[in-house]
Design a protein around this motif. Structure first.
Motif, PDB file in Angstrom:
ATOM      1  N   ASN A   1       0.823  -1.219   0.000  1.00 26.09           N
ATOM      2  CA  ASN A   1       0.000   0.000   0.000  1.00 26.09           C
ATOM      3  C   ASN A   1       0.851   1.261   0.000  1.00 26.09           C
ATOM      4  O   ASN A   1       0.538   2.248  -0.675  1.00 26.09           O
ATOM      5  N   GLU A   2       1.925   1.217   0.748  1.00 32.01           N
ATOM      6  CA  GLU A   2       2.831   2.377   0.819  1.00 32.01           C
ATOM      7  C   GLU A   2       3.373   2.717  -0.562  1.00 32.01           C
ATOM      8  O   GLU A   2       3.417   3.885  -0.961  1.00 32.01           O
TER       9      GLU A   2
ATOM     10  N   LYS B   1       0.549   4.039  -2.953  1.00 33.18           N
ATOM     11  CA  LYS B   1       0.181   5.431  -2.655  1.00 33.18           C
ATOM     12  C   LYS B   1       1.265   6.407  -3.101  1.00 33.18           C
ATOM     13  O   LYS B   1       0.955   7.531  -3.522  1.00 33.18           O
ATOM     14  N   LYS B   2       2.532   5.970  -3.056  1.00 39.85           N
ATOM     15  CA  LYS B   2       3.604   6.801  -3.617  1.00 39.85           C
ATOM     16  C   LYS B   2       3.391   6.996  -5.110  1.00 39.85           C
ATOM     17  O   LYS B   2       3.601   8.079  -5.665  1.00 39.85           O
TER      18      LYS B   2
ATOM     19  N   ILE C   1       0.525   6.889  -6.697  1.00 41.69           N
ATOM     20  CA  ILE C   1      -0.626   7.783  -6.895  1.00 41.69           C
ATOM     21  C   ILE C   1      -0.205   9.235  -6.704  1.00 41.69           C
ATOM     22  O   ILE C   1      -0.610  10.120  -7.475  1.00 41.69           O
ATOM     23  N   GLU C   2       0.609   9.505  -5.697  1.00 40.16           N
ATOM     24  CA  GLU C   2       1.111  10.867  -5.469  1.00 40.16           C
ATOM     25  C   GLU C   2       1.913  11.360  -6.675  1.00 40.16           C
ATOM     26  O   GLU C   2       1.803  12.516  -7.088  1.00 40.16           O
TER      27      GLU C   2
ATOM     28  N   TYR D   1      -5.022   2.079  -8.101  1.00 40.57           N
ATOM     29  CA  TYR D   1      -6.220   2.025  -7.244  1.00 40.57           C
ATOM     30  C   TYR D   1      -6.812   0.612  -7.206  1.00 40.57           C
ATOM     31  O   TYR D   1      -7.307   0.161  -6.160  1.00 40.57           O
TER      32      TYR D   1
ATOM     33  N   LEU E   1      -4.819  -1.351  -4.769  1.00 39.84           N
ATOM     34  CA  LEU E   1      -5.180  -0.958  -3.408  1.00 39.84           C
ATOM     35  C   LEU E   1      -6.466  -1.665  -2.978  1.00 39.84           C
ATOM     36  O   LEU E   1      -6.597  -2.123  -1.831  1.00 39.84           O
TER      37      LEU E   1
ATOM     38  N   TYR F   1     -11.941   2.263  -3.436  1.00 45.32           N
ATOM     39  CA  TYR F   1     -10.793   2.094  -4.323  1.00 45.32           C
ATOM     40  C   TYR F   1     -11.227   1.576  -5.699  1.00 45.32           C
ATOM     41  O   TYR F   1     -10.699   2.014  -6.730  1.00 45.32           O
TER      42      TYR F   1
END
Length: 282
Positions: free
Chosen positions: A212-213, A216-217, A219-220, A235, A238, A255
């Motif tokens: 997940n970490e 999300k990186k 996605i950022e 997504y 996720l 998600y």
């Protein structure tokens, strides 16, 4: 104008974009010039070249048309890998004359051949050779490929079910990503690919927190550079991580809805069908 002459000189001088443009122009101006070919005013261009001890006229030297054509072909192969069209990437790789490549193109091709094959589970011994050669050889821009070589080795060992070695190399790839400078859009796409495949590895080994970490990186990064293509995959994964770790169903649905929205934007009908099946089962 050959912008690569300008970029090569900046790297030879060991200057970042921020260091080069300081007191001359905005970061956006220099970035648009290097990444998109938008030429600044002659005053700014002259000052930038002077800081690099480069004559503006050097940028207008004749460009090797064969080299440009080869670079475009390599970029097309890379694009086909990102879109998972491995049949096309294999076909295009077969048209390249390896004896006519410069050093930069040779290392680029090693990475492309390795990823095309490993992502199909093909020729693992060859893949090990390609990725290890990137690490062993001395190329001018070798550092820009280290995270890809490490991720490639991680994929090879993952396919061979050697989890300890795979985790070692995926971890090395992530460490390289964290110190990697994103100067061109191709740098961003490559980092996204490393983050995605690393996240998939940790998912398959039930380390959902780490997966997940990384997702999300990614996605950022997509948000920062206005990239939509990878978002549906990120997504969706996720959602799968949440589902497999028995998280709240509302989180899974959230998600999945985000994944579906970006899949529609990018006409990813296959993923939309998969999302619909999962939604029906919740």
């Amino acid at each position: 104008m050959d912008i690569q002459v300008f970029i090569r000189r900046r790297k030879e001088k060991g200057l970042s974009q921020i260091e080069l443009r300081h007191g001359i122009c905005t970061h956006a101006t220099l970035s648009r010039f290097e990444n998109h070919g938008q030429i600044p005013s002659m005053k700014i261009l002259s000052q930038l070249c002077a800081r690099l001890q480069l004559d503006v006229g050097d940028l207008f030297a004749s460009v090797n048309t064969k080299e440009v054509a080869t670079n475009k072909l390599l970029d097309k192969i890379e694009e086909s890998i990102v879109t998972m069209d491995y049949e096309l990437s294999e076909k295009l790789i077969g048209t390249i004359h390896k004896d006519q490549l410069n050093d930069e193109q040779k290392i680029h091709l090693l990475y492309l051949r390795g990823f095309t094959q490993v992502l199909q589970g093909k020729k693992m011994e060859d893949d090990l050779f390609y990725f290890n050669k990137i690490l062993a050889e001395q190329y001018e821009n070798q550092d820009t490929y280290l995270h890809l070589a490490y991720a490639g080795l991680g994929l090879v060992y993952q396919k061979q079910n050697d989890i300890e070695k795979a985790e070692y190399f995926f971890t090395k790839a992530i460490q390289e990503v964290e110190k990697h400078q994103l100067e061109k859009m191709e740098d961003v796409w490559r980092v996204l690919m490393v983050l995605y495949h690393s996240a998939m590895f940790f998912n398959k080994n039930n380390n959902y927190k780490k997966s997940n970490e990384l997702l999300k990186k990614g996605i950022e990064l997509c948000s920062q550079f206005h990239i939509t293509y990878y978002l549906s995959r990120l997504y969706y994964q996720l959602a799968m991580n949440s589902l497999e770790s028995n998280a709240d169903k509302e989180e899974v649905k959230l998600y999945l809805n985000d994944a579906a929205a970006f899949a529609r934007i990018n006409s990813n009908d296959e993923l939309l069908t998969e999302i619909e099946k999962i939604n029906d089962s919740l």
